[in-house]
Design an enzyme around this catalytic site. Structure first.
Site, mmCIF file in Angstrom:
data_model
loop_
_atom_site.group_PDB
_atom_site.id
_atom_site.type_symbol
_atom_site.label_atom_id
_atom_site.label_comp_id
_atom_site.label_asym_id
_atom_site.label_seq_id
_atom_site.Cartn_x
_atom_site.Cartn_y
_atom_site.Cartn_z
ATOM 1 N N GLY A 49 52.148 38.952 37.553
ATOM 2 C CA GLY A 49 53.519 39.063 38.340
ATOM 3 C C GLY A 49 53.729 40.397 38.643
ATOM 4 N N ASP A 108 62.646 38.392 30.633
ATOM 5 C CA ASP A 108 63.432 37.165 30.708
ATOM 6 C C ASP A 108 64.111 37.051 29.113
ATOM 7 O OD1 ASP A 108 64.499 34.820 31.947
ATOM 8 O OD2 ASP A 108 62.941 33.608 30.827
ATOM 9 N N LYS A 136 67.206 39.773 32.851
ATOM 10 C CA LYS A 136 68.340 38.712 32.778
ATOM 11 C C LYS A 136 68.821 39.283 31.664
ATOM 12 C CE LYS A 136 65.630 35.354 35.369
ATOM 13 N NZ LYS A 136 64.992 33.893 35.329
ATOM 14 N N PHE A 157 66.421 31.098 38.312
ATOM 15 C CA PHE A 157 64.896 31.391 38.601
ATOM 16 C C PHE A 157 64.812 31.826 39.752
ATOM 17 C CE2 PHE A 157 60.680 29.962 39.986
ATOM 18 C CZ PHE A 157 60.161 30.280 39.076
ATOM 19 N N ARG A 170 54.355 34.466 45.402
ATOM 20 C CA ARG A 170 53.876 35.957 45.044
ATOM 21 C C ARG A 170 54.105 36.788 46.371
ATOM 22 N NH1 ARG A 170 52.751 35.920 39.663
ATOM 23 N NH2 ARG A 170 51.357 34.259 38.664
HETATM 24 P P1 IMP Z 1 59.906 36.182 28.557
HETATM 25 O O1 IMP Z 1 58.914 36.444 27.622
HETATM 26 O O2 IMP Z 1 61.043 35.369 28.636
HETATM 27 O O3 IMP Z 1 60.633 37.741 28.634
HETATM 28 O O4 IMP Z 1 59.113 36.030 30.184
HETATM 29 C C1 IMP Z 1 58.750 36.794 30.956
HETATM 30 C C2 IMP Z 1 57.680 36.398 31.958
HETATM 31 O O5 IMP Z 1 58.040 35.159 32.627
HETATM 32 C C3 IMP Z 1 57.690 37.143 33.006
HETATM 33 O O6 IMP Z 1 56.725 38.414 33.073
HETATM 34 C C4 IMP Z 1 57.494 36.322 34.273
HETATM 35 O O7 IMP Z 1 56.043 36.240 34.441
HETATM 36 C C5 IMP Z 1 58.116 34.974 33.839
HETATM 37 N N1 IMP Z 1 59.425 34.659 34.363
HETATM 38 C C6 IMP Z 1 60.689 34.830 33.852
HETATM 39 N N2 IMP Z 1 61.662 34.569 34.531
HETATM 40 C C7 IMP Z 1 61.210 34.195 35.848
HETATM 41 C C8 IMP Z 1 61.513 33.937 37.098
HETATM 42 O O8 IMP Z 1 63.058 33.671 37.112
HETATM 43 N N3 IMP Z 1 60.957 33.486 37.945
HETATM 44 C C9 IMP Z 1 59.362 33.688 37.952
HETATM 45 N N4 IMP Z 1 58.928 34.192 36.830
HETATM 46 C C10 IMP Z 1 59.612 34.256 35.718
HETATM 47 MG MG MG Z 2 54.970 38.672 34.068
#
Ligand code: IMP
Ligand code: MG
Length: 181
Positions: A49, A108, A136, A157, A170
């Site tokens: 990402g 996230d 977020k 999202f 992407r």
């Molecule tokens: P976390 O462990 O929940 O903080 O997840 C983070 C990862 O989830 C990020 O590095 C993204 O790859 C993916 N992610 C989180 N939110 C989104 C979104 O809204 N769109 C696309 N990928 C997301």
């Molecule tokens: Mg990521």
């Protein structure tokens, strides 16, 4: 509206235009140059990402530095389909005593970041700073100190600018938000 696109089966509309992304990264780059002068930072970018963000951020960095790329074994941000965090791959550098800056697309829930911090701390860096382009705030489930935050966004999202929906999107220059129908 011309700014609405369809990716696979879902509709998305521009929520953060490319210009705003770029001015945000200008600001982040300036903060990092100011704070980390003389610290010889090692930037660690999390694939997939963050690849576009890392490329743009690094071209704003004017102090001596290195960059390396890592990846979680599962494709989705370090969480597998059951929400379990998977293994980290790709780090070759010795990070002992280094100032490390994690370059991430988005925080996230923060769970992937916690896992990454644990893995990196095992290498005894001097300090680890976290630089996500996006976060977020209402989704964060863990206690995390984020050092350089690009933009705080709502829970919806998003995709584009490195972020994907099932691997697609992407390549988009702007960031888009899912449109509920
Ligand atoms: P976390 O462990 O929940 O903080 O997840 C983070 C990862 O989830 C990020 O590095 C993204 O790859 C993916 N992610 C989180 N939110 C989104 C979104 O809204 N769109 C696309 N990928 C997301
Ligand atoms: Mg990521």
């Amino acid at each position: 509206m011309s700014s609405t696109i369809t990716v696979k089966d879902k509709k998305f509309a521009v929520s953060i235009p490319a210009k705003e992304i770029q001015s945000t990264i200008d600001r982040m780059g300036a903060e990092i140059n100011r704070d980390l002068e003389g610290k010889d930072p090692l930037f660690i970018s999390v694939l997939n990402g963050a690849f576009i963000f890392a490329a743009d951020l690094m071209r704003r960095i004017t102090i001596p530095c290195q960059i390396s790329f890592i990846k979680f074994a599962s494709y989705h941000g370090g969480l597998d389909s059951t929400g379990k965090v998977t293994d980290l791959i790709g780090l070759q550098e010795n990070i002992e005593g280094r100032t490390v800056v994690i370059v991430e697309d988005i925080v996230d829930t923060g769970r992937s970041m916690v896992h990454l911090l644990e893995a990196l701390n095992a290498g005894h860096p001097k300090e680890i700073l976290i630089a996500p382009l996006l976060m977020k705030p209402d989704k964060l489930e863990v206690d995390l100190k984020l050092d350089y935050i690009g933009l705080r966004i709502p829970n919806d999202f998003i995709l584009g600018y490195g972020l994907d929906y099932d691997g697609y999107g992407r390549n988009l220059k702007d960031i888009y938000t899912l449109v509920e129908e």
